[in-house]
Design a protein around this motif. Structure first.
Motif, PDB file in Angstrom:
ATOM      1  N   ILE A  30       0.842  -1.202   0.000  1.00  0.00           N
ATOM      2  CA  ILE A  30       0.000   0.000   0.000  1.00  0.00           C
ATOM      3  C   ILE A  30       0.874   1.247   0.000  1.00  0.00           C
ATOM      4  O   ILE A  30       0.656   2.185  -0.788  1.00  0.00           O
ATOM      5  CB  ILE A  30      -0.949  -0.007   1.213  1.00  0.00           C
ATOM      6  CG1 ILE A  30      -1.949  -1.159   1.105  1.00  0.00           C
ATOM      7  CG2 ILE A  30      -1.671   1.332   1.336  1.00  0.00           C
ATOM      8  CD1 ILE A  30      -2.850  -1.295   2.321  1.00  0.00           C
ATOM      9  N   ASP A  31       1.891   1.263   0.880  1.00  0.00           N
ATOM     10  CA  ASP A  31       2.797   2.411   0.895  1.00  0.00           C
ATOM     11  C   ASP A  31       3.516   2.565  -0.432  1.00  0.00           C
ATOM     12  O   ASP A  31       3.698   3.685  -0.928  1.00  0.00           O
ATOM     13  CB  ASP A  31       3.830   2.236   2.017  1.00  0.00           C
ATOM     14  CG  ASP A  31       3.220   2.383   3.398  1.00  0.00           C
ATOM     15  OD1 ASP A  31       2.117   2.954   3.504  1.00  0.00           O
ATOM     16  OD2 ASP A  31       3.855   1.925   4.371  1.00  0.00           O
ATOM     17  N   GLN A  32       3.918   1.447  -1.001  1.00  0.00           N
ATOM     18  CA  GLN A  32       4.623   1.491  -2.277  1.00  0.00           C
ATOM     19  C   GLN A  32       3.736   2.058  -3.377  1.00  0.00           C
ATOM     20  O   GLN A  32       4.116   2.972  -4.121  1.00  0.00           O
ATOM     21  CB  GLN A  32       5.099   0.080  -2.657  1.00  0.00           C
ATOM     22  CG  GLN A  32       5.902   0.013  -3.949  1.00  0.00           C
ATOM     23  CD  GLN A  32       6.177  -1.414  -4.374  1.00  0.00           C
ATOM     24  OE1 GLN A  32       5.251  -2.243  -4.382  1.00  0.00           O
ATOM     25  NE2 GLN A  32       7.418  -1.724  -4.728  1.00  0.00           N
ATOM     26  N   THR A  33       2.529   1.520  -3.485  1.00  0.00           N
ATOM     27  CA  THR A  33       1.605   1.972  -4.545  1.00  0.00           C
ATOM     28  C   THR A  33       1.264   3.455  -4.393  1.00  0.00           C
ATOM     29  O   THR A  33       1.298   4.222  -5.360  1.00  0.00           O
ATOM     30  CB  THR A  33       0.316   1.134  -4.521  1.00  0.00           C
ATOM     31  OG1 THR A  33       0.666  -0.246  -4.691  1.00  0.00           O
ATOM     32  CG2 THR A  33      -0.628   1.559  -5.619  1.00  0.00           C
ATOM     33  N   ASN A  34       0.971   3.866  -3.155  1.00  0.00           N
ATOM     34  CA  ASN A  34       0.607   5.269  -2.935  1.00  0.00           C
ATOM     35  C   ASN A  34       1.756   6.214  -3.273  1.00  0.00           C
ATOM     36  O   ASN A  34       1.537   7.320  -3.781  1.00  0.00           O
ATOM     37  CB  ASN A  34       0.171   5.472  -1.489  1.00  0.00           C
ATOM     38  CG  ASN A  34      -1.177   4.840  -1.195  1.00  0.00           C
ATOM     39  OD1 ASN A  34      -1.987   4.604  -2.109  1.00  0.00           O
ATOM     40  ND2 ASN A  34      -1.443   4.535   0.068  1.00  0.00           N
ATOM     41  N   LYS A  39       3.475  10.258  -7.821  1.00  0.00           N
ATOM     42  CA  LYS A  39       4.415  10.781  -8.804  1.00  0.00           C
ATOM     43  C   LYS A  39       3.839  10.778 -10.224  1.00  0.00           C
ATOM     44  O   LYS A  39       4.511  11.226 -11.169  1.00  0.00           O
ATOM     45  CB  LYS A  39       5.698   9.934  -8.798  1.00  0.00           C
ATOM     46  CG  LYS A  39       6.443   9.895  -7.467  1.00  0.00           C
ATOM     47  CD  LYS A  39       7.129  11.206  -7.170  1.00  0.00           C
ATOM     48  CE  LYS A  39       7.995  11.119  -5.926  1.00  0.00           C
ATOM     49  NZ  LYS A  39       8.680  12.407  -5.629  1.00  0.00           N
ATOM     50  N   ALA A  40       2.609  10.257 -10.405  1.00  0.00           N
ATOM     51  CA  ALA A  40       2.038  10.096 -11.755  1.00  0.00           C
ATOM     52  C   ALA A  40       1.694  11.460 -12.352  1.00  0.00           C
ATOM     53  O   ALA A  40       1.092  12.315 -11.713  1.00  0.00           O
ATOM     54  CB  ALA A  40       0.804   9.219 -11.697  1.00  0.00           C
ATOM     55  N   LYS A  81      -1.181  -7.191 -10.350  1.00  0.00           N
ATOM     56  CA  LYS A  81       0.075  -6.720  -9.772  1.00  0.00           C
ATOM     57  C   LYS A  81       0.578  -5.497 -10.525  1.00  0.00           C
ATOM     58  O   LYS A  81       0.493  -5.424 -11.747  1.00  0.00           O
ATOM     59  CB  LYS A  81       1.123  -7.835  -9.848  1.00  0.00           C
ATOM     60  CG  LYS A  81       2.531  -7.428  -9.408  1.00  0.00           C
ATOM     61  CD  LYS A  81       3.490  -8.601  -9.546  1.00  0.00           C
ATOM     62  CE  LYS A  81       4.911  -8.171  -9.230  1.00  0.00           C
ATOM     63  NZ  LYS A  81       5.040  -7.657  -7.855  1.00  0.00           N
ATOM     64  N   TRP A  82       1.094  -4.535  -9.780  1.00  0.00           N
ATOM     65  CA  TRP A  82       1.725  -3.378 -10.398  1.00  0.00           C
ATOM     66  C   TRP A  82       3.155  -3.727 -10.782  1.00  0.00           C
ATOM     67  O   TRP A  82       3.902  -4.304  -9.996  1.00  0.00           O
ATOM     68  CB  TRP A  82       1.741  -2.175  -9.465  1.00  0.00           C
ATOM     69  CG  TRP A  82       0.433  -1.450  -9.356  1.00  0.00           C
ATOM     70  CD1 TRP A  82      -0.471  -1.525  -8.346  1.00  0.00           C
ATOM     71  CD2 TRP A  82      -0.105  -0.531 -10.306  1.00  0.00           C
ATOM     72  NE1 TRP A  82      -1.553  -0.732  -8.582  1.00  0.00           N
ATOM     73  CE2 TRP A  82      -1.357  -0.088  -9.795  1.00  0.00           C
ATOM     74  CE3 TRP A  82       0.311  -0.040 -11.550  1.00  0.00           C
ATOM     75  CZ2 TRP A  82      -2.171   0.820 -10.468  1.00  0.00           C
ATOM     76  CZ3 TRP A  82      -0.498   0.867 -12.218  1.00  0.00           C
ATOM     77  CH2 TRP A  82      -1.715   1.290 -11.693  1.00  0.00           C
TER      78      TRP A  82
END
Length: 578
Positions: A30-34, A39-40, A81-82
């Motif tokens: 979750i921290d990684q995805t957020n 940055k998008a 998966k991202w």
């Protein structure tokens, strides 16, 4: 037919790249995805399945994507998966289309599939300090330049009996006890059986005599000046002395409160002078003395990197400034405090050792005290006092009987010669007349003259000896320089590398941690702001392609810094332990 359901996001200002020197460390997906979603800068949702390691066409103007350096995409119809990737190239297709080339970021993509087995960790940010603020020992050689000079940051002096010293007199025969005992060889128990006699006279540096008791009763000791005056004037004493020296430790801790079991009060005298001192009568073993010199780390400059308190960045030295020195590594002293142990002896030459207790041992209950001398400072050269001998006194004493016999012989020969001359005179006068009388008288005079010349020769020999200056039978060491300049006991000297090198090495250790050379699971998140890790043959496995595993191993073997927040490459952070 699978409907388009792949989401692609182009990201800007992602602060790491394909070198893998730096990356973000996340504790949850979750921290990684957020983080990456924040940055998008461009989002595209109507894409078909996106394969790894390929290019992708995005409906956007080339110039509008100039700041994009990272891409994330998700094939929702498959694993959900991202995948994360570095943009390696942008290619203009037409005003409304740009081709994006990318390479998968294996670290972020497989961060939560990556598992570790024990690996050889060459260096990392390991724990530096114990909970009580003391440094954790790490002595692996860094191979770094730390300069050639040290600053002396702390000096402490320890004199075992503070301001009390001891004049030791060693004689071939006893010097005290009256006519019945003076000049006797009395074996002494002093460490072992010895045929010499030992006298110890305590005094203070200013020449005064400390208060001394024997079996609890005050005793009156002479001043050290009187002791030396008497020693040099008493023929029996000066020609009987084997050794005379001053020391600050003799291996008996209760000399100022002595017991008659070990020592006696002694009066050394002749017909004109006398002095009172102490006589060693029984000392089968020597005392030792321990001294707590305070915290072993006390005195060093404050540092943020604990390894800078280890050797060779610091040095601990015991020095007596008499040519004896012993070096120690502070980190190998067991316990929080620096304890010294002194040992001494009373011999023809005083031997004193100063050692560090609990050095290079895990034992703290005294079992290894006997081998403290293994690394100790040992002084075999006490402060000798010159022994001055009077040649006339020595000659007269050593040749007393011979001289007396020579005098008697000369006088006897004189009388005999004169008598014979008279007899001859009478006989020759009867037989030869006046000329015979004169010859006899001449022989008598000649005999008296020869006796006079022989006696004069003997007295002249004694006068020549008397005119010879007193000689030094034993040359003293430079005790005036040593004691006059305060060099007594032992000095505890702490040294530390120069401040410029402390700064250089602090910056290096802050960035790259400490060399470890240990097989273990590497520390990946033990600091507040970042962790550096470098392995040799990283042992990584997990649910991911073999190609990804190979790349991850190469990343860690090269060395990588894992950042625990959005401050990648900001080394101004203090980076304390979690």
């Amino acid at each position: 037919m699978i409907s388009p359901n792949t989401e692609v996001r182009l990201l800007s200002d992602v602060p790491f790249n394909l070198t893998y020197e730096h990356t973000r460390w996340f504790t949850s997906t979750i921290d990684q995805t957020n983080y990456f979603l924040s940055k998008a800068s461009h989002t595209f949702t109507q894409f078909t399945y996106q394969r790894e390691e390929q290019a992708i066409r995005v409906p956007a103007n080339y110039d509008s994507l100039y700041d994009c350096n990272y891409v994330m995409y998700q094939n929702k119809n498959y694993s959900g998966k991202w995948f994360y990737a570095f943009i390696t190239k942008k290619e203009y297709v037409n005003p409304e289309m740009t081709k994006i080339y990318f390479e998968i970021d294996v670290f972020q993509t497989y961060r939560f599939e990556m598992l570790w087995n024990p690996s050889f960790v060459e260096r990392e940010h390991c724990q530096r300090w114990n909970s009580d603020g003391t440094p954790i020992v790490n002595t692996v050689d860094e191979g770094l330049m730390y300069g050639t000079e040290y600053d002396t940051v702390s000096v402490k002096q320890w004199i075992p009996h503070t301001d009390t010293y001891f004049l030791v007199i060693v004689s071939k025969q006893t010097l005290h006890g009256g006519s019945a005992n003076v000049g006797k060889i009395v074996p002494t128990i002093n460490g072992n059986v010895q045929p010499l006699s030992y006298y110890v006279h305590p005094f203070k540096k200013n020449g005064s005599t400390p208060n001394v008791t024997l079996d609890g009763m005050d005793i009156n000791l002479s001043s050290v000046q009187d002791v030396l005056t008497c020693l040099y004037s008493q023929t029996t004493a000066v020609n009987n002395i084997v050794s005379l020296y001053i020391t600050d430790y003799i291996g008996y801790n209760n000399f100022l409160n002595a017991s008659s079991q070990w020592v006696d009060q002694a009066t050394i005298q002749d017909s004109t002078t006398s002095f009172n001192t102490l006589y060693i009568k029984y000392m089968p073993y020597y005392d030792t003395m321990d001294k707590d010199m305070g915290g072993k780390w006390t005195g060093y400059k404050t540092v943020t990197e604990s390894k800078l308190l280890m050797y060779p960045y610091t040095q601990l030295t015991l020095d007596d400034f008499k040519g004896n020195r012993a070096n120690f590594k502070t980190e190998y002293i067991n316990g929080d405090n620096l304890w010294l142990k002194v040992k001494g002896s009373i011999g023809t030459s005083n031997k004193v050792s100063y050692g560090v207790k609990n050095y290079n041992t895990n034992n703290t209950d005294g079992f290894f005290d006997e081998i403290v001398d293994e690394t100790a400072l040992i002084n075999n050269e006490p402060n000798d006092v010159p022994i001055i001998t009077d040649l006339l006194a020595a000659y007269l004493q050593g040749n007393k009987n011979t001289i007396a016999n020579q005098k008697s012989s000369i006088l006897f020969n004189q009388v005999t010669g004169a008598f014979n001359g008279m007899v001859n005179t009478a006989m020759m006068g009867h037989m030869m007349g006046v000329s015979g009388v004169m010859q006899g008288i001449g022989e008598g005079v000649q005999s008296l003259g020869n006796g006079y010349l022989q006696m004069q020769g003997l007295l002249a020999k004694q006068q020549d000896i008397a005119n010879t200056p007193p000689s030094i039978a034993k040359m003293g060491s430079n005790s005036s320089y040593t004691l006059g300049n305060g060099y007594s006991g032992v000095y505890i000297i702490k040294k530390q590398i120069k401040s410029e090198y402390i700064k250089k090495l602090t910056d290096f250790f802050k960035m790259y941690g400490y060399k470890l050379n240990e097989v273990k699971i590497p520390n990946l998140h033990t600091r507040q702001h970042f962790n550096f890790v470098k392995t040799v043959g990283a042992n990584i496995h997990g649910d991911m392609p073999n190609e990804a595993i190979t790349k991850l191993k190469a990343i860690f073997d090269k060395g990588i810094t894992l950042w625990h927040g959005d401050w990648v490459c900001d080394y101004s952070k203090t980076n304390g332990e979690i």
